[in-house]
Design an enzyme around this catalytic site. Sequence first.
Site, mmCIF file in Angstrom:
data_model
loop_
_atom_site.group_PDB
_atom_site.id
_atom_site.type_symbol
_atom_site.label_atom_id
_atom_site.label_comp_id
_atom_site.label_asym_id
_atom_site.label_seq_id
_atom_site.Cartn_x
_atom_site.Cartn_y
_atom_site.Cartn_z
ATOM 1 N N GLU A 21 0.841 -1.208 0.000
ATOM 2 C CA GLU A 21 0.000 0.000 0.000
ATOM 3 C C GLU A 21 0.871 1.251 0.000
ATOM 4 O O GLU A 21 1.879 1.332 0.697
ATOM 5 C CB GLU A 21 -0.897 0.018 1.237
ATOM 6 C CG GLU A 21 -1.765 1.288 1.332
ATOM 7 C CD GLU A 21 -2.694 1.263 2.518
ATOM 8 O OE1 GLU A 21 -3.618 0.420 2.492
ATOM 9 O OE2 GLU A 21 -2.497 2.050 3.448
ATOM 10 N N PHE A 23 0.578 5.827 -0.296
ATOM 11 C CA PHE A 23 -0.308 6.993 -0.253
ATOM 12 C C PHE A 23 0.349 8.145 -1.003
ATOM 13 O O PHE A 23 1.577 8.195 -1.131
ATOM 14 C CB PHE A 23 -0.638 7.395 1.191
ATOM 15 C CG PHE A 23 0.539 7.833 2.022
ATOM 16 C CD1 PHE A 23 1.019 9.135 1.961
ATOM 17 C CD2 PHE A 23 1.153 6.945 2.888
ATOM 18 C CE1 PHE A 23 2.093 9.541 2.726
ATOM 19 C CE2 PHE A 23 2.231 7.341 3.668
ATOM 20 C CZ PHE A 23 2.701 8.639 3.588
ATOM 21 N N PRO A 25 2.159 11.422 -1.642
ATOM 22 C CA PRO A 25 2.920 12.351 -0.798
ATOM 23 C C PRO A 25 2.359 13.764 -0.856
ATOM 24 O O PRO A 25 1.654 14.141 -1.801
ATOM 25 C CB PRO A 25 4.332 12.297 -1.397
ATOM 26 C CG PRO A 25 4.385 10.987 -2.118
ATOM 27 C CD PRO A 25 2.997 10.782 -2.655
ATOM 28 N N HIS A 82 -8.273 2.724 -3.360
ATOM 29 C CA HIS A 82 -9.184 2.912 -2.234
ATOM 30 C C HIS A 82 -10.216 3.976 -2.626
ATOM 31 O O HIS A 82 -9.908 4.924 -3.335
ATOM 32 C CB HIS A 82 -8.434 3.425 -1.004
ATOM 33 C CG HIS A 82 -7.456 2.450 -0.433
ATOM 34 N ND1 HIS A 82 -7.106 2.454 0.905
ATOM 35 C CD2 HIS A 82 -6.754 1.435 -1.003
ATOM 36 C CE1 HIS A 82 -6.226 1.498 1.127
ATOM 37 N NE2 HIS A 82 -5.992 0.873 -0.016
ATOM 38 N N ARG A 112 -15.984 3.157 3.886
ATOM 39 C CA ARG A 112 -16.928 4.192 4.296
ATOM 40 C C ARG A 112 -16.234 5.539 4.455
ATOM 41 O O ARG A 112 -16.695 6.550 3.955
ATOM 42 C CB ARG A 112 -17.624 3.820 5.609
ATOM 43 C CG ARG A 112 -18.649 4.868 6.037
ATOM 44 C CD ARG A 112 -19.265 4.577 7.379
ATOM 45 N NE ARG A 112 -18.322 4.750 8.473
ATOM 46 C CZ ARG A 112 -18.681 4.847 9.751
ATOM 47 N NH1 ARG A 112 -19.958 4.775 10.079
ATOM 48 N NH2 ARG A 112 -17.788 5.003 10.699
ATOM 49 N N GLY A 113 -15.123 5.557 5.173
ATOM 50 C CA GLY A 113 -14.511 6.822 5.554
ATOM 51 C C GLY A 113 -15.037 7.270 6.905
ATOM 52 O O GLY A 113 -15.608 6.489 7.667
ATOM 53 N N LYS A 186 -21.897 -6.979 3.411
ATOM 54 C CA LYS A 186 -20.991 -6.414 2.403
ATOM 55 C C LYS A 186 -20.554 -7.480 1.401
ATOM 56 O O LYS A 186 -20.462 -7.217 0.195
ATOM 57 C CB LYS A 186 -19.750 -5.800 3.075
ATOM 58 C CG LYS A 186 -19.976 -4.434 3.680
ATOM 59 C CD LYS A 186 -18.674 -3.723 4.024
ATOM 60 C CE LYS A 186 -17.913 -4.383 5.139
ATOM 61 N NZ LYS A 186 -16.713 -3.572 5.548
#
Length: 651
Positions: A21, A23, A25, A82, A112-113, A186
Site C-alpha cells: 500500500e 499513499f 505524498p 481505495h 466508508r470513511g 458487504k
Amino acid sequence: MEKVTDKIAALPNNAHYFSLEFFPPKTSMGFSNLQTRLERMSRALRPLFVTVTWGAGGSTATKSLELAEICQRQLGLTTCLHLTCTNMSRTLIDDALEQAKTLGIRNILALRGDAPRSEEYRDEAQLLEGDSNEDFTWAIDLVRYIRKKHGDYFCIGVAAYPEGHADQSHPEHQDPLFDLPYLVEKTKAGADFIMTQLFFDVEAYDRFETMLRTHPSGVFKTIPIIPGLMPIQSYQILRRTTKLSHAKLPPDIFARLDAVKGDDELVKQVGVDILSEIVEHIKKSDGSGKRGLHFYTLNLEKAVAHILERCHLIPILAEEDEEAVAIDYSNNFTPPEGASKARDRRRLSSVNSGPRNRVVVTRASKSSNASFEAPEDEAGVLKDPVNTRANTLAISEGEGSLGREATWDDFPNGRWGDARSPAFGEIDGYGPTLHVPAPQALKLWGYPTTIEDVSSIFRRHISGELDALPWSEEGLNPETNTIRDELLKLNSKGWWSVASQPPVNGVKSTDPTFGWGPRNGFVFQKPFVELFIPSADWTKLQQRLDQDDQVTYFAGNNAGHFSASNEESVNPVTWGTFAGKEIITPTIIEAVSFRAWLEEAFSIWREWQRIYPSRSATAKLLGAIREDYWLVNIIHHAYLDKSALWDFLLQ
C-alpha cells in the site's frame, strides 16, 4: 487491466503472495521520489498488486488518482484504488470510478470513511444534491452502488477488523462479533475479497479468520481474506497507529520494542523480527488455498524489503540462482552470503533503476558523478542478474546509489521530516481529520463560543487536563513539559501553540527526556514554537521578528498569504552525533514543508467546525478564527541561551 481475484486464481495451489500500500505524498518532490521508489520496488519485490489510499475531496483525491495512474499505466502494476464514500460530493465518487475505468484500473477497495455528518458537514453554499451522505452511510452502500452502475467491471474489496471496529461513542462495541453481520452483508452485496486492518495480535487474527471460514452463511468459505500488516518503522509511529486503529500490542511484543524504544535502528530491526514471525505464523496456519499478505508500507522500503526477503515472499524469476544465496536471519541486517561485495553492489544496484547513459572512463573517479561512469572493461556489459534476491536485500541495506535512495529517509518524523521524502507528512495519506469521532470530539472540546473558551481548551491541553487537541492526538511529552510554563503564558495571550521544542545542547543520547538514537551519541536542538496568532497581533510581531537576525520564521493564513524571514532557508532544528555515523538530522523546518502543513492545519479548523450545526455560535466562531488567524513557526538559533526564544515572545 487485470482483476486482483483473477491474479489470485491464476496462482498455484498453496501459493503465497503479497501486496503493498502507498499513499500520495504531500509535496511535489516527495511525489517524484516516490515514483522512483515505486519503479525500483516493482522490479525488485514484484508484488501481486498495489493499493493507493484515497483522500476525500479536493487536491488529495486528485493526487490519489495521479498516483494510481503512475502505478497502473506507467509501471504496469495491477492497482487497487481505495475509495471512501462519506462526507464528500457524490459527483466525486462517480468521477473517481469513471477515471479509474479510463486508467484501466479494475480494482476498488470500497470504504466508508469518516462517519457521515450530513448537513453539519456541508458548506453553506454546497448544493443538497451533491451530498454523498444521502446515498452512502456505510461501505455496503458503495459496494451496491458500484455493482448497480458498473456491473462486474470492478473487482471490489472490503475492509474487515480482526479485533473489531472501534466506532463513534461506543468503544464497548469493538468486537469482531459485533461487526460480523455487516461484513456478511458487504460480502453478499458483491465483495470479491476482504482486506483487514493492521494487527499485531496474531492469535486474534487466527480466531477472526476461523470465525469467517466457518460462518453458517458460507459466504466466507472461499473468498480471499488478506491480512493487513504494518512494518514497524519507529516507536512513535507504532504508538500513534495502534492508538488510532485500536490495534492491540501483545505484552511480549510491547516489551521487546519498549526495551529499544530510544534507538530507531534497533526498533526497526526488532520490528522486522516481529513482523517476520507473524508472517511465518500466517503462512503455516491452516486455511483455504492461497495465502496473501498486505503491507502498509508508509511509502518506505527498507523494512518491508527485509520482511519479504526473510520470509521468501519475493517471486522467483527464472534466471535467478537461488543456490547462490544464503539468507541471514540475524537482527543486524547483514547482507546474505553470496551477495555481491560492496563495490560490486554499487554498480549492480544502479542497473535496477530506469535507463540512463553512462560515460565511459579510463579510470573510475570518486566524485559524486561516479554512478554515471563506466570503466572501459565494463562498458556495455551486464555483469550479473539484476533482480536477484541478493541484490534486493543489498539495496535495502543502503548499499550503492540505489540503496542510498532506498534508505535516506528511513526514519520518518511526520511533518517534521524531510519534505523531499515520500513518507513526509501524515502516516496514512487519508487527508485532514480530527482522528476522533464527533461524539468524542464534543466531549473533549465542548461548545466554545468565545476566544477565551478556545484559549482555555489549549491551556487545559498543556496543563494535562485534556488528552488531545484537533492538531494533536496526545498530551504533552516529557520534553515539552520542560517548557510548560512558557507555553501557558503564550496561550494566555491568545497565541495558541500546536508544536514546540526546548533548546538542547549536547545532551547524551541516553537521556530519559531528550535522548534518542544509538547509545553512543549526543543530541542537540534549537528551540521553536508554532502558534495560531490573530492577524492584528501577527502584524506587530512580524515587525519585531524582522529586526532580529537570530530568528527565522515562516507564516501563512487560510487565504493563501505567506511570509518568511528567508523563504530559501533550510533549518535543521534537531540533530545528533554518534560514533561511526554521519550527523543525523531528523527534524527540518523549511518553506516547502511548512506550506504543506499550513493547508492541513487550517483544514483541521474546518473539520472541527463541521461537527457543529452550521449556524451555531460555535461553528461561526471557529469559522471566523479560521479566516482571521495566522499560523506562525518561529525558530531561535541561539540555542545556547535556553530562554532566548521565550524572552523574545513574552517581553
